[in-house]
Design a protein around this motif. Structure first.
Motif, PDB file in Angstrom:
ATOM      1  N   LYS A 174       2.321 -32.847 -33.892  1.00 32.19           N
ATOM      2  CA  LYS A 174       3.496 -32.876 -34.768  1.00 32.19           C
ATOM      3  C   LYS A 174       4.711 -33.316 -33.957  1.00 32.19           C
ATOM      4  O   LYS A 174       4.800 -34.460 -33.557  1.00 32.19           O
ATOM      5  N   THR A 195      -1.680 -37.509 -35.044  1.00 34.52           N
ATOM      6  CA  THR A 195      -1.050 -36.913 -36.219  1.00 34.52           C
ATOM      7  C   THR A 195      -2.059 -36.837 -37.366  1.00 34.52           C
ATOM      8  O   THR A 195      -3.104 -37.492 -37.350  1.00 34.52           O
ATOM      9  N   ALA A 196      -1.721 -36.037 -38.366  1.00 35.80           N
ATOM     10  CA  ALA A 196      -2.597 -35.932 -39.530  1.00 35.80           C
ATOM     11  C   ALA A 196      -2.737 -37.276 -40.235  1.00 35.80           C
ATOM     12  O   ALA A 196      -3.833 -37.662 -40.659  1.00 35.80           O
ATOM     13  N   GLN A 214      -5.458 -31.168 -46.578  1.00 34.67           N
ATOM     14  CA  GLN A 214      -4.465 -30.104 -46.661  1.00 34.67           C
ATOM     15  C   GLN A 214      -3.972 -29.669 -45.285  1.00 34.67           C
ATOM     16  O   GLN A 214      -4.706 -29.676 -44.303  1.00 34.67           O
ATOM     17  N   ASP A 215      -2.707 -29.285 -45.243  1.00 40.03           N
ATOM     18  CA  ASP A 215      -2.050 -28.803 -44.040  1.00 40.03           C
ATOM     19  C   ASP A 215      -2.184 -27.282 -44.001  1.00 40.03           C
ATOM     20  O   ASP A 215      -1.612 -26.581 -44.835  1.00 40.03           O
ATOM     21  N   ASP A 216      -2.961 -26.768 -43.040  1.00 33.53           N
ATOM     22  CA  ASP A 216      -3.163 -25.326 -42.909  1.00 33.53           C
ATOM     23  C   ASP A 216      -2.372 -24.735 -41.750  1.00 33.53           C
ATOM     24  O   ASP A 216      -2.718 -23.669 -41.232  1.00 33.53           O
ATOM     25  N   SER A 217      -1.297 -25.417 -41.368  1.00 30.65           N
ATOM     26  CA  SER A 217      -0.497 -24.956 -40.234  1.00 30.65           C
ATOM     27  C   SER A 217       0.131 -23.588 -40.492  1.00 30.65           C
ATOM     28  O   SER A 217       0.165 -22.736 -39.597  1.00 30.65           O
ATOM     29  N   ASP A 260       5.952 -25.764 -34.043  1.00 27.42           N
ATOM     30  CA  ASP A 260       5.681 -27.014 -34.769  1.00 27.42           C
ATOM     31  C   ASP A 260       5.423 -28.196 -33.848  1.00 27.42           C
ATOM     32  O   ASP A 260       5.670 -29.350 -34.218  1.00 27.42           O
ATOM     33  N   GLY A 263      -0.221 -28.856 -35.377  1.00 26.34           N
ATOM     34  CA  GLY A 263      -0.535 -28.404 -36.720  1.00 26.34           C
ATOM     35  C   GLY A 263      -2.038 -28.320 -36.909  1.00 26.34           C
ATOM     36  O   GLY A 263      -2.820 -28.705 -36.031  1.00 26.34           O
ATOM     37  N   LEU A 265      -5.145 -29.335 -39.562  1.00 26.74           N
ATOM     38  CA  LEU A 265      -5.562 -30.170 -40.685  1.00 26.74           C
ATOM     39  C   LEU A 265      -6.945 -29.762 -41.176  1.00 26.74           C
ATOM     40  O   LEU A 265      -7.872 -29.609 -40.380  1.00 26.74           O
TER      41      LEU A 265
END
Length: 276
Positions: A174, A195-196, A214-217, A260, A263, A265
């Motif tokens: 990130k 990055t994602a 989906q972002d599970d951060s 941050d 992250g 993913l």
């Protein structure tokens, strides 16, 4: 690439691992006592969110009893055993580290799942399987160690049946440089974060269509915060596998997520009928 592979292999060398596991597991009962995947979860789910991540990814991928599943970078086999025990599917694990594979086979015997779950030593970039063999491929906290992402995702596509599913749960970059050491890399030379968005592009270019992304951060942040507030980790835990500095490795991962810098993913893709 050989030097990088050697560096990764050294990071997960874990000499004497099976004997350490036998000693650590004595708290759960005698050697001939059958163990469950849930009993081993604090020891063999080598990724953020632990067993919940594997369970969630399996549900998202739609795994069922009639499927043949490949776990790439299978570690000591926790996800593979959980999938077999939960869904009744056949699972194959492959890992670069021979000590991990030996330990995975031992733990699988202890859980009585050797008839459904097998493990092989091999590289994610040269999977020792025929094309189109698997219905589902899982990849959890593995891609960060692989520089050749295009080659990784093409190889996963190769071993999947057309219409098969690729489910990934990995760390992504990130903002800013991460703090090291980390669970997959004590130094940056064997860490290859993306990055994602770049990850999605690389996977799609390998012949996949996205089904879920989906972002599970935030869930990962909450998980690490809960671990910190809970005090001492359960016993046995991943320190048995990765050594006495694992607490520092894990702390840094949590710090990077909370700041941050990194992250988490979660994504599922479908293999296209032809590579395009």
């Amino acid at each position: 690439m050989t030097d990088i592979a050697d560096g990764v292999r050294d990071h997960y060398l874990a000499n004497g691992l099976t004997e350490r596991l036998k000693t650590a597991l004595s708290v759960l009962g005698p050697e001939d006592q059958r163990l469950t995947p849930e009993q081993l979860a604090s020891l063999d789910q080598f990724h953020t969110l632990g067993l919940a991540a594997t369970a969630g990814l399996a549900k998202l991928a739609g795994i069922s009893a009639d499927m043949s599943v490949l776990d790439v970078g299978s570690g000591i086999g926790g996800p593979a055993r959980f999938l077999a025990a939960t869904y009744g599917c056949r699972v194959t694990g492959v890992d670069l580290s021979k000590p991990f594979v030996d330990a995975a086979r031992y733990l699988t015997e202890r859980t009585g799942l050797s008839g459904q779950v097998t493990f092989e030593t091999g590289s994610a970039l040269e999977l020792p399987f025929d094309a189109g063999r698997f219905d589902v491929v899982l990849l959890q906290h593995v891609a960060m160690n692989i520089a050749d992402r295009a080659g990784l995702y093409r190889e996963i596509r190769r071993v999947l049946k057309p219409g098969g599913r690729f489910a990934t749960f990995d760390v992504v970059s990130k903002e800013g440089k991460p703090h090291y050491p980390l669970p997959w890399a004590r130094t940056p030379d064997i860490s290859f974060l993306m990055t994602a968005t770049a990850t999605r592009e690389a996977i799609e270019q390998a012949g996949f269509h996205m089904l879920a992304f989906q972002d599970d951060s935030e869930a990962a942040k909450a998980w690490f915060s809960a671990l910190r507030s809970s005090g001492a980790p359960p016993s046995p835990n991943l320190g048995v596998v990765m050594g006495p500095d694992f607490a520092q490795l894990s702390f840094n991962l949590g710090r990077n997520l909370l700041e941050d810098r990194l992250g988490i993913l979660t994504a599922v893709f479908e293999a296209a009928s032809t590579n395009s």
